[in-house]
Design a protein around this motif. Structure first.
Motif, mmCIF file in Angstrom:
data_model
loop_
_atom_site.group_PDB
_atom_site.id
_atom_site.type_symbol
_atom_site.label_atom_id
_atom_site.label_comp_id
_atom_site.label_asym_id
_atom_site.label_seq_id
_atom_site.Cartn_x
_atom_site.Cartn_y
_atom_site.Cartn_z
ATOM 1 N N PRO A 208 -19.973 -52.334 1.738
ATOM 2 C CA PRO A 208 -19.829 -51.901 0.340
ATOM 3 C C PRO A 208 -19.701 -53.126 -0.567
ATOM 4 O O PRO A 208 -19.053 -54.105 -0.206
ATOM 5 N N LEU B 37 -40.362 -52.313 -0.424
ATOM 6 C CA LEU B 37 -38.998 -52.795 -0.642
ATOM 7 C C LEU B 37 -38.141 -52.247 0.476
ATOM 8 O O LEU B 37 -38.175 -51.052 0.745
ATOM 9 N N ARG B 38 -37.411 -53.138 1.142
ATOM 10 C CA ARG B 38 -36.457 -52.674 2.143
ATOM 11 C C ARG B 38 -35.119 -53.312 1.842
ATOM 12 O O ARG B 38 -35.029 -54.526 1.620
ATOM 13 N N VAL B 39 -34.088 -52.502 1.829
ATOM 14 C CA VAL B 39 -32.738 -53.012 1.596
ATOM 15 C C VAL B 39 -31.830 -52.527 2.717
ATOM 16 O O VAL B 39 -31.809 -51.325 3.023
ATOM 17 N N ASP B 40 -31.112 -53.442 3.325
ATOM 18 C CA ASP B 40 -30.067 -53.095 4.290
ATOM 19 C C ASP B 40 -28.721 -53.347 3.630
ATOM 20 O O ASP B 40 -28.432 -54.478 3.206
ATOM 21 N N TYR B 41 -27.942 -52.293 3.553
ATOM 22 C CA TYR B 41 -26.618 -52.386 2.947
ATOM 23 C C TYR B 41 -25.634 -52.717 4.065
ATOM 24 O O TYR B 41 -25.359 -51.871 4.927
ATOM 25 N N ALA C 299 -21.083 -46.649 -7.432
ATOM 26 C CA ALA C 299 -21.497 -45.723 -6.368
ATOM 27 C C ALA C 299 -20.302 -44.802 -6.191
ATOM 28 O O ALA C 299 -20.108 -43.878 -6.964
ATOM 29 N N ALA D 10 -30.737 -52.404 -5.172
ATOM 30 C CA ALA D 10 -32.177 -52.362 -4.874
ATOM 31 C C ALA D 10 -32.981 -52.900 -6.057
ATOM 32 O O ALA D 10 -33.964 -53.639 -5.882
ATOM 33 N N SER D 11 -32.561 -52.559 -7.271
ATOM 34 C CA SER D 11 -33.263 -53.029 -8.470
ATOM 35 C C SER D 11 -33.151 -54.540 -8.632
ATOM 36 O O SER D 11 -34.125 -55.213 -8.997
ATOM 37 N N TYR E 107 -23.326 -49.451 -7.344
ATOM 38 C CA TYR E 107 -24.392 -48.490 -7.049
ATOM 39 C C TYR E 107 -25.521 -49.151 -6.241
ATOM 40 O O TYR E 107 -26.077 -50.180 -6.666
ATOM 41 N N GLY E 108 -25.882 -48.537 -5.130
ATOM 42 C CA GLY E 108 -26.935 -49.084 -4.271
ATOM 43 C C GLY E 108 -28.295 -49.178 -4.945
ATOM 44 O O GLY E 108 -29.086 -50.075 -4.647
ATOM 45 N N GLY E 109 -28.576 -48.265 -5.849
ATOM 46 C CA GLY E 109 -29.853 -48.318 -6.573
ATOM 47 C C GLY E 109 -29.932 -49.527 -7.486
ATOM 48 O O GLY E 109 -31.014 -50.081 -7.712
ATOM 49 N N LEU E 110 -28.779 -49.945 -8.006
ATOM 50 C CA LEU E 110 -28.761 -51.174 -8.799
ATOM 51 C C LEU E 110 -29.031 -52.376 -7.901
ATOM 52 O O LEU E 110 -29.806 -53.271 -8.261
ATOM 53 N N PHE F 88 -17.067 -49.471 -6.160
ATOM 54 C CA PHE F 88 -18.191 -50.113 -5.484
ATOM 55 C C PHE F 88 -19.468 -49.997 -6.320
ATOM 56 O O PHE F 88 -19.628 -49.051 -7.093
#
Lengths: 162, 162
Positions: free
Chosen positions: B108, B101-105, B54, B65-66, B60-63, B58
């Protein structure tokens, strides 16, 4: 007619934060998602690679989540700048990161056509921006997203800012 | 001690639906996420590639999520089988797709350590399974996910089932 061939936000991320796999112009393996204004909305276009399949014939949902995520961060940056009276390219773009991401998959997304990701910043705060997005293939919306973007925290910032 | 080196669900997806970019064993460019039981939970482990950044340092947030997405589909398949008294490998695994799909980050995610994705199927219906997941790096949970999995609709099924 839309006019969405202006500068992309991601071209103006500072070099040291331009390596994102989804949208970093300095990540040669990445997706290089680009976010541009189109009136009050933003748009990004992306042709999935052959390997970006879910079930055969359909686009991988994780890619759709990635498109929404990075385009939402770009939209947050563009909207934060516009709120200050600035256009994309007037200076370095502010860098947002994802606090939360929600994607509703409304229908299978066919693999083949260019995808069009559209977004709006529906709440623009100093620190937080709420973005809503859609993904469409061949004119049909197949996914909707809602993303909370927050300014990059100091803990993620490894370079001194000018 | 955990005992999570048993068979992975994704090894038992039928060949014609085993090309997912995230978890298909027949997608050579893909991430090949593998989901295994570990008691009442499932676990998947993944080392991000160098390009999966990202901001520098750090993940990547899309990873992320995947990982949550595909591991949740695998968890739904495993849980649906277990609800019928079957173990992974007793037959072809049922194929689920993502409805939402819900992701809470939460923080980092440092790039470097192997990530551990853990999930539970908290509601297991005939057609729909609700999965909750966490992603941890070096023992610290950095993201939480909630995913609604549904049985693959006939409209996505391009091969006759035996």
């Amino acid at each position: 007619m839309t006019d969405d061939r202006g500068p992309a936000v991601q071209q103006f991320y500072p070099d040291d934060v331009a390596h994102c796999y989804g949208c970093g112009r300095l990540n040669p393996q990445g997706l290089r998602i680009e976010t541009r204004w189109d009136g009050e909305e933003t748009v990004a276009r992306f042709v999935p690679r052959p390997e970006h399949t879910a079930l055969p014939g359909f686009v991988y949902g994780g890619l759709i989540a990635s498109l929404i995520d990075c385009h939402a961060m770009g939209t947050a940056a563009a909207a934060a700048e516009r709120a200050r009276g600035r256009a994309i390219g007037d200076g370095p773009a502010p860098r947002f990161v994802t606090a939360s991401l929600r994607v509703d998959y409304l229908a299978p997304t066919p693999h083949g056509p260019e995808l069009e990701v559209r977004a709006r910043a529906v709440e623009v705060g100093e620190r937080k921006v709420l973005v809503r997005a859609t993904v469409a293939a061949a004119g049909v919306v197949t996914a909707r997203g809602e993303v909370v973007a927050v300014r990059m925290p100091a803990s993620m910032d490894r370079a001194p800012r000018p």
